[in-house]
Design an enzyme around this catalytic site. Sequence first.
Site, PDB file in Angstrom:
ATOM      1  N   ASP A 122      39.811 101.681 -11.007  1.00  9.64           N
ATOM      2  CA  ASP A 122      40.956 101.105 -11.708  1.00  9.64           C
ATOM      3  C   ASP A 122      42.209 101.836 -11.236  1.00  9.64           C
ATOM      4  O   ASP A 122      42.221 102.386 -10.145  1.00  9.64           O
ATOM      5  CB  ASP A 122      40.762 101.210 -13.229  1.00  9.64           C
ATOM      6  CG  ASP A 122      41.418 100.065 -13.987  1.00  9.64           C
ATOM      7  OD1 ASP A 122      42.611  99.813 -13.735  1.00  9.64           O
ATOM      8  OD2 ASP A 122      40.764  99.431 -14.833  1.00  9.64           O
ATOM      9  N   HIS A 126      43.290 100.849  -7.981  1.00 11.34           N
ATOM     10  CA  HIS A 126      44.262  99.768  -8.152  1.00 11.34           C
ATOM     11  C   HIS A 126      45.695 100.257  -7.970  1.00 11.34           C
ATOM     12  O   HIS A 126      46.633  99.565  -8.351  1.00 11.34           O
ATOM     13  CB  HIS A 126      44.104  99.122  -9.527  1.00 11.34           C
ATOM     14  CG  HIS A 126      42.787  98.446  -9.729  1.00 11.34           C
ATOM     15  ND1 HIS A 126      42.438  97.820 -10.908  1.00 11.34           N
ATOM     16  CD2 HIS A 126      41.713  98.299  -8.898  1.00 11.34           C
ATOM     17  CE1 HIS A 126      41.206  97.321 -10.796  1.00 11.34           C
ATOM     18  NE2 HIS A 126      40.754  97.612  -9.592  1.00 11.34           N
TER      19      HIS A 126
END
Length: 411
Positions: free
Chosen positions: A233, A256
Amino acid sequence: MSLVYSFLGFRVFLCLCLLVWVTKGQNVNLFRQTEQLGRRKIFNVMDYGAVEGGITDNSQAFLKAWNDACKWTGRARVLVPRGIFKLFPVVFSGPCNGPIAFLIMGTLRASTDPSTFNSENWINFRYLEQLTVAGGGTLDGQGSYVWPLNNCNNRPCKTLPISLSFDFVTNASVAHLRSYNSKNAHIKVYGCNKMDFTKLRLSAPGDSPNTDGIKIGNSYRIRISRSVIGTGDDCIAILSGSREIHISKIFCGPGHGISIGSLGGYDNEYDVEGVYVKDSGLKGTTNGLRIKTWAYSHPLKVSKIRYENIVMTDVTNPIIIDQNYCPSPPCNQQVTSNVQISDVTYNNIWGSSSSKEAVILKCSKTSPCKNMVMSNIKLSLNGPGGIASSSCENAIGVSYGTQNPPSCIKV
C-alpha cells in the site's frame, strides 16, 4: 539596655543559622532529586519473567517491566535482549515520571491466532513525552497468515492490528528498527507532536493488502528520514489534520507511493498544511507523488506542499492529483470535490514512467488547484507508446525550466 540589644542580636544570629541549615537541607534534597533525574536504570524484560523462543506470550512480563520503568524518576530503559519473543497485543501507556526508552534488540513476533486480536494495534505507545524506541531489533507481524482476512471492501470484517502505533506522543524518536509482514500498516502516528523516524526498514510483499508503511493523522512536525519502505500500500500516507510533515532520503518500492489522502470522505476531517518531500527515490510503485480526494467530499484545504529532488524508476503515475478518488466503484462521478488544493510545487522531478501519462493533475471543477508550480520536470516513458504525456483538468499555476512531458498547467 545593652542586655536587650545583646538578646536581640542573639536572636538574629540564631535565625540566620537556622536559615542556613534549612537552605542547606533543601539544596541537598534538590541535588539528590536532580541526581536521580539524571540516573539511568535498565529494566530487562527477562527479569520480569519473559521467555525467549517465540512460543510463550510475553505481554504481561513486558507490561510489568514497563510499569516499573514508567515510575522511575530518572532515565528509564526497558530492554528486550536478543532472541525471539512472542507478544500478544499490548499497550504501553503514560504519562511516565521521566524520559523513557524502549530498546528492542531481539525479534518481537506477533500472534497469528485471530482470537488474540483484541485491539486494532499490536504494539501501542500512548500519552507519553520524551520517548525513544530503538535498538536495532525486528517486528515480525506474521501478516501472511492472516492477509486473506484483510479484505473488508465487500463485507464487514474485523480490522487487523497495526504493528506499531503512537497515540498522543510528544518529543519522541524512533530509529534503527525493522518491521516486516505487518498484518495491517507497519506504523501509525495519531495526535502526535515532534516525532522523528529515521533508519527504518519496513517491508511487505507488493500484493499484501493494506500494509501501509507509515500513516500519519492529526499530527504536527513529524520527520521521516533515511528509511527504506516497500509495502503493498502507500509507503507513507499523510492523512487528515497533518501539519509540517518533513520527509527526506526515503526509498519507496514496491508500494502505492507517497500519498496525501485520501481526504474529504468524512465530515470530521481537518486541513493538511506543510508537507515537504525531498531527496528521495521511488521504484516500481503504482503511484509516485500522489494527492487523492474523494469526489463527493466535505470542505477541506490542502496547501503548502513541496516535492523536490525526487527520482522515479519505472513508476506508474509519477505525478498525480486525483480529486475523483474512487477505490471501490461505482462512485458518483457527477459531483466534484470540495477539497481545495493550493500552493503545490514540483521541483527537479526526474526519471522514468511506466505509464504514458507521466503527469496527471485531475483537479476539482468547483475548487480548481491554485498556485501550482512545475519546475524542471524530466520524466521519460519506459516502454512502447512513444513519449510521455501530461494531462490536466482545472489546474492553475506556472511552469519553469525543462518540462518533459510538456506542461499542461493553465496560467
